[in-house]
Design a protein around this motif. Structure first.
Motif, PDB file in Angstrom:
ATOM      1  N   ARG B  16      -4.074   0.111   6.462  1.00  0.00           N
ATOM      2  CA  ARG B  16      -3.062  -0.332   7.442  1.00  0.00           C
ATOM      3  C   ARG B  16      -1.698   0.276   7.122  1.00  0.00           C
ATOM      4  O   ARG B  16      -0.973   0.730   8.014  1.00  0.00           O
ATOM      5  N   SER B  67      -0.538  -6.537   2.924  1.00  0.00           N
ATOM      6  CA  SER B  67      -0.373  -5.467   3.909  1.00  0.00           C
ATOM      7  C   SER B  67       0.571  -5.832   5.059  1.00  0.00           C
ATOM      8  O   SER B  67       1.391  -5.011   5.484  1.00  0.00           O
ATOM      9  N   LEU B 162      -2.937  -1.302  13.923  1.00  0.00           N
ATOM     10  CA  LEU B 162      -3.051  -0.856  12.535  1.00  0.00           C
ATOM     11  C   LEU B 162      -3.729  -1.908  11.653  1.00  0.00           C
ATOM     12  O   LEU B 162      -4.362  -1.563  10.654  1.00  0.00           O
ATOM     13  N   VAL B 163      -3.603  -3.175  12.017  1.00  0.00           N
ATOM     14  CA  VAL B 163      -4.256  -4.242  11.246  1.00  0.00           C
ATOM     15  C   VAL B 163      -5.757  -4.289  11.547  1.00  0.00           C
ATOM     16  O   VAL B 163      -6.584  -4.426  10.642  1.00  0.00           O
TER      17      VAL B 163
END
Lengths: 225, 225
Positions: B16, B67, B162-163
């Motif tokens: 991520r 993250s 992105l996660v």
């Protein structure tokens, strides 16, 4: 277009958003739903959140749910006082502490809570013992943070405090159940086991508007059983 | 003071942050740690993150891990292009989709992945079946979002993409194991089962710098067994 918060009494996720609204001194319409009547699963609620969960925050045509998303919305829309810090570094550390709580503590804490409320501690003894061990360890980490600081991150209230506080309050309430038994002495009396957390709870409870956020059915006394 | 990212090959959480750094076109020093050598548990790493987990992002004296906290840091420090939207409403919806993925899909997805990699699908059959049912349902929700839009929220890449992306890639890789057996047909071929997700994966993979984020050991071919 007033802010409207749909919430349930005793829902730690709802409580976070109530605390945020009060901390930012925002006017909002409080829509208390009765879990026992399944009001959070009504057609109107499912239209806003298909998962049928609270909290749900509405402002005009915009709807958001998931407590952390509600906090971010309020902070972006009404930046003062900030919940996610004033600098990138503060924002990052606040989110880090939230993520750590959610990743390493919360599910175990909820296991203990649910075992106490549903009176299944004996039949789930192994799982509860393991969860208690983990939660006690995470509580020591939180205790250490609060030993040197009034708030979880930095010198102001932040989203980290608002996310963690209701979970700890729920755990303490679960410990009031007779069912909690020996587990109780792992956490209570809090002034002895976790003195810095105990002082922090009093600090949160002294915030303006806190009384309006306290779960109404908790005022009726300790949980039954 | 260069950005430094400490990461591990195949860690979806690391991925991520790599995607975020590339998307924002930030220069960074890439510190690839070897899980097999326990490099993420070295004294130097434990000083930065006592939990001994990756990713860890450092910039000068500042260190952040978890993250989502890394993504928020990068977005507050380097706002363009934004990862958490341009408006409070966009930020809220992005965070909502992230929270939904993390609360309702991720742990089940990781159960399937770990059962496939550790070759325990048969002995954990009941748990894996339940997890598969839940993940397939969440995948349908994601599929529906992507059927009407190029990206998970709004018309730009966001932190939500992105996660979620690395988790889905990890699941697909787990399905390449012989161990996956009948499970494979629940997800593959992706172009047939989840065509919008399949197109979205190609879209993410076409982002500038993507190649630098691809787990190096995945280039050696399908997972063994």
């Amino acid at each position: 277009m007033a802010l409207e918060l749909y919430w349930g009494s005793g829902s730690p996720y709802s409580w976070r958003v109530q605390l945020a609204l009060e901390y930012k001194q925002l006017a909002y319409e409080s829509r208390l739903l009765q879990f026992s009547m399944q009001e959070h699963k009504s057609p109107q609620m499912l239209r806003m959140n298909p998962r049928g969960r609270v909290p749900v925050l509405r402002e005009g045509d915009f709807v958001v749910f998931e407590s952390l998303a509600c906090l971010l919305y309020l902070d972006r829309k009404y930046p003062e006082p900030p919940l996610f810090g004033r600098t990138p570094e503060e924002a990052a550390t606040i989110m880090r502490v939230i993520c750590e709580y959610q990743s390493y503590a919360e599910s175990h804490l909820m296991q203990i809570v649910s075992a106490a409320f549903f009176e299944t501690i004996d039949e789930r003894a192994e799982e509860v013992t393991r969860a208690t061990h983990i939660v006690a360890g995470e509580a020591r980490t939180i205790e250490a943070r609060l030993s040197g600081s009034d708030w979880l991150v930095g010198d102001q209230v932040s989203a980290a405090d608002l996310v963690v506080f209701p979970g700890i309050m729920l755990l303490l309430r679960a410990m009031e159940k007779r069912e909690a038994g020996d587990l109780r002495s792992r956490f209570l009396p809090l002034e002895t086991t976790y003195p810095a957390i105990s002082r922090w709870i009093r600090r949160v409870a002294a915030l303006p508007g806190y009384e309006r956020t306290y779960p109404p059915h908790w005022r009726d006394g300790a949980p039954r059983g």
